[in-house]
Design a protein around this motif. Structure first.
Motif, short mmCIF file in Angstrom:
data_model
loop_
_atom_site.label_atom_id
_atom_site.label_comp_id
_atom_site.label_asym_id
_atom_site.label_seq_id
_atom_site.Cartn_x
_atom_site.Cartn_y
_atom_site.Cartn_z
N TYR A 16 0.83 -1.21 0.00
CA TYR A 16 0.00 0.00 0.00
C TYR A 16 0.87 1.26 0.00
CZ TYR A 16 -2.94 3.74 1.79
OH TYR A 16 -3.58 4.94 1.96
N SER A 17 2.01 1.21 0.71
CA SER A 17 2.87 2.39 0.80
C SER A 17 3.52 2.74 -0.53
CB SER A 17 3.95 2.16 1.87
OG SER A 17 4.81 1.11 1.51
N PHE A 18 3.47 1.83 -1.51
CA PHE A 18 4.02 2.11 -2.84
C PHE A 18 3.12 3.04 -3.67
CE2 PHE A 18 6.68 -1.92 -2.74
CZ PHE A 18 7.89 -1.26 -2.86
N TYR A 19 1.79 3.01 -3.41
CA TYR A 19 0.85 3.67 -4.32
C TYR A 19 1.12 5.16 -4.50
CZ TYR A 19 -1.92 -0.62 -3.97
OH TYR A 19 -2.34 -1.93 -4.00
N LYS A 20 1.33 5.87 -3.40
CA LYS A 20 1.53 7.32 -3.50
C LYS A 20 2.83 7.68 -4.22
CE LYS A 20 1.46 11.57 -0.76
NZ LYS A 20 1.31 12.14 0.61
N PRO A 21 4.00 7.11 -3.86
CA PRO A 21 5.22 7.46 -4.60
C PRO A 21 5.19 7.04 -6.07
CG PRO A 21 5.66 5.71 -3.01
CD PRO A 21 4.30 6.24 -2.71
N ILE A 22 4.48 5.95 -6.39
CA ILE A 22 4.35 5.54 -7.79
C ILE A 22 3.53 6.58 -8.55
CG2 ILE A 22 3.23 3.87 -9.33
CD1 ILE A 22 4.14 1.66 -7.44
N ALA A 23 2.42 7.03 -7.93
CA ALA A 23 1.57 8.03 -8.59
C ALA A 23 2.32 9.34 -8.80
CB ALA A 23 0.32 8.28 -7.74
N ALA A 25 5.65 9.49 -9.14
CA ALA A 25 6.93 9.16 -9.80
C ALA A 25 8.12 9.55 -8.92
CB ALA A 25 7.02 9.86 -11.16
N ASP A 26 7.98 9.29 -7.63
CA ASP A 26 9.02 9.60 -6.66
C ASP A 26 9.97 8.40 -6.53
OD1 ASP A 26 10.61 10.30 -4.53
OD2 ASP A 26 8.97 11.06 -3.28
N HIS A 27 11.00 8.37 -7.36
CA HIS A 27 11.91 7.22 -7.41
C HIS A 27 12.67 7.02 -6.09
CE1 HIS A 27 12.15 7.39 -12.10
NE2 HIS A 27 10.95 7.10 -11.63
N LYS A 28 13.00 8.12 -5.45
CA LYS A 28 13.74 8.02 -4.20
C LYS A 28 12.90 7.33 -3.12
CE LYS A 28 16.40 10.81 -0.90
NZ LYS A 28 16.84 12.19 -0.54
N ASN A 99 2.49 -1.25 -9.30
CA ASN A 99 2.60 -0.39 -10.48
C ASN A 99 1.62 -0.79 -11.58
OD1 ASN A 99 3.86 1.85 -11.72
ND2 ASN A 99 5.14 0.50 -12.97
N GLN A 100 0.62 -1.60 -11.22
CA GLN A 100 -0.44 -2.06 -12.12
C GLN A 100 0.13 -2.85 -13.30
OE1 GLN A 100 -3.81 0.77 -12.70
NE2 GLN A 100 -2.47 2.28 -11.73
N GLU A 101 1.17 -3.64 -13.03
CA GLU A 101 1.76 -4.52 -14.04
C GLU A 101 1.78 -5.96 -13.53
OE1 GLU A 101 4.92 -1.86 -16.49
OE2 GLU A 101 5.49 -2.28 -14.41
N SER A 102 0.67 -6.35 -12.90
CA SER A 102 0.62 -7.68 -12.30
C SER A 102 0.71 -8.80 -13.33
CB SER A 102 -0.66 -7.84 -11.47
OG SER A 102 -1.80 -7.65 -12.28
N TYR A 103 0.42 -8.47 -14.60
CA TYR A 103 0.52 -9.48 -15.65
C TYR A 103 1.96 -10.00 -15.77
CZ TYR A 103 2.60 -5.89 -18.66
OH TYR A 103 3.43 -4.93 -19.18
N ILE A 104 2.93 -9.16 -15.48
CA ILE A 104 4.34 -9.57 -15.53
C ILE A 104 4.60 -10.65 -14.49
CG2 ILE A 104 6.73 -8.83 -15.16
CD1 ILE A 104 5.93 -6.09 -16.25
N ASP A 105 4.10 -10.41 -13.27
CA ASP A 105 4.24 -11.40 -12.20
C ASP A 105 3.49 -12.67 -12.55
OD1 ASP A 105 4.86 -12.42 -9.57
OD2 ASP A 105 2.80 -11.95 -9.03
N SER A 106 2.31 -12.53 -13.15
CA SER A 106 1.51 -13.70 -13.52
C SER A 106 2.23 -14.56 -14.56
CB SER A 106 0.15 -13.26 -14.08
OG SER A 106 -0.57 -12.53 -13.11
N ILE A 107 2.84 -13.92 -15.55
CA ILE A 107 3.59 -14.66 -16.58
C ILE A 107 4.77 -15.39 -15.94
CG2 ILE A 107 5.05 -14.42 -18.63
CD1 ILE A 107 3.22 -12.07 -19.46
#
Length: 460
Positions: A16-23, A25-28, A99-107
């Protein structure tokens, strides 16, 4: 399952803590959270390994007539290792999914699961070795994590810039608060999912666990598949909660659509399982391994109640873990004592354990999960949702009853794979048509169907 309690639900809180920095684009910030994630999960992995090795001594005492099983402790340790290796490098999966790329993990999981199954089949058929069966599981879990880590570093090279940076105090304080909530949630999940087999093994016998495991294996596979589909939406809601925090109407409307899809998929799969499970078991391993039809019905009801929990998915998306600090402890207590009482003091056997889980789900989860979501995220009345939920459950039970009467009246015999597939396809068409008519009138159904029709028209 009990050892996994050491994870304490930290993964959900950190995701959950990833959502805000991803939105933003806070790489640090993303790098700092990833570093914290890595440090915690490496510690958890070693902790589970040590506790598991200590627990290995007591494993035979949890199994009735355990003396008839050679190398039981070794099997447990190997199974333990397959779980332990999943904690190392797994933090990269959470970043990709957030990062809404769960298809990568699924593959990734699909490829390595196929590899695992092929190796396990070879070891079982050629060498008849359960030890190598478990070794294959350990190896493929490990290489799956290696592969996803390498891919994450390629996609997000900034993760390698600073492996020592950690989140600020405010972020860590928020994570700590969420972890406290997820600890009790973890207790509930471990007790509910982890004690059924132990109770059956202790009070009914390991042979019944063996019969039930054939059914639970299929159910677990389907649950995992549905989880991949439904959990892929969680990151989208998490992002929506950050980017459109004040647009409650849109969030509620999308939640109602999610209720429809969650309910529709769960009910369709449950009804198909009822008519296909017994002929599948007969063709797969033989009629002597079938459980009674009453037990099958209980398994199906248990499956649908466990899957149709739309509010639970969004509680994770909105980071409302604090609301679970009491709920899951109550859930665990109610479920354990109901299952324990019914299996020990009635003649229900395995059915008592499963009925205890269902009743616990009804009297705790059915109303508490939605209350946490609506009070913590939507800040609106919840009565309409309860009515909608009850309607879905009655639709499921009514269709299951009709299906039961139909199967016993028609008595269709399916004794080959092609027949099973055709039976399943024709039944799914009928079930979907009836269910669309019954659920399409709900708020979520109308909204979802309108959205689907709009997308179709747009394609044309």
């Amino acid at each position: 399952m009990f050892l996994s309690f050491a994870e304490l639900g930290i993964g959900a809180a950190l995701s959950y803590s990833f959502y805000k920095p991803i939105a933003n684009a806070d790489h640090k910030a993303i790098t700092a959270i990833t570093n914290l994630y890595r440090k915690i999960y490496n510690t958890i992995g070693w902790l589970i390994l040590i506790l598991g090795l200590l627990l290995a001594y007591f494993v035979p005492f949890l199994v009735k007539n355990s003396g008839s099983i050679k190398h039981l402790r070794i099997y447990f340790i190997l199974f333990l290792l397959s779980s332990v290796v999943s904690y190392f490098f797994t933090y990269n999966r959470s970043l990709i999914v957030a990062n809404q790329e769960s298809y990568i993990d699924s593959i990734n999981q699909l490829i390595f699961t196929i590899m695992k199954c092929v190796l396990q089949i070879v070891f079982l058929i050629t060498l008849k070795s359960y030890m190598l069966f478990l070794v294959a599981q350990i190896a493929t879990n490990l290489f799956s994590n290696f592969a996803i880590t390498r891919l994450a570093h390629k996609k997000y090279p900034f993760l390698l810039d600073d492996k020592k940076i950690m989140p600020g105090k405010s972020v860590i304080t928020e994570i700590k608060k969420n972890v406290i909530g997820t600890i009790s949630s973890k207790v509930g999940a471990v007790v509910v999912n982890g004690t059924d087999n132990i109770l059956i093994s202790k009070f009914v016998g390991l042979s019944v666990v063996g019969l039930y495991s054939n059914y639970s294996l299929v159910v677990a596979g389907i649950t995992s598949l549905l989880g991949q589909v439904l959990n892929s939406v969680v990151a989208s809601f998490g992002n929506l909660g950050v980017s459109e925090k004040d647009n409650i109407d849109k969030q509620v409307n999308l939640f109602n659509q999610f209720v429809f899809f969650n309910g529709f998929i769960s009910i369709v799969v449950g009804l198909l399982l009822y008519i296909l499970f017994q002929p599948f078991i007969s063709m797969w391993i033989g009629t002597q391994y079938k459980l009674s039809e009453f037990t099958l019905i209980i398994i199906i009801i248990n499956f649908v109640f466990a899957q149709f929990r739309p509010a639970l998915f969004l509680v994770n998306a909105y980071g409302l873990f604090w609301g679970y600090r009491y709920k899951s402890i109550v859930e665990a207590t109610v479920n354990f004592f109901l299952s324990f009482y019914l299996v020990k003091y009635t003649g229900l056997g395995i059915n008592g354990v499963l009925i205890g889980t269902i009743v616990g789900n009804i009297i705790v989860n059915s109303w508490w999960d939605p209350m946490i979501l609506f009070t913590g995220a939507f800040h609106r009345g919840i009565f309409k949702f309860y009515l909608q939920y009850i309607y879905y459950i009655f639709v499921f039970l009514g269709m299951l009853l009709c299906e039961f009467m139909f199967v016993h009246y028609i008595k269709i015999n399916v004794n080959n794979l092609i027949g099973l597939i055709l039976y399943g396809l024709s039944s799914s068409i009928i079930i979907c048509i009836i269910l669309l008519g019954l659920l399409g009138l709900t708020p979520g159904g109308r909204s979802a169907l309108s959205m689907i029709l709009y997308k179709i028209k747009k394609i044309k």
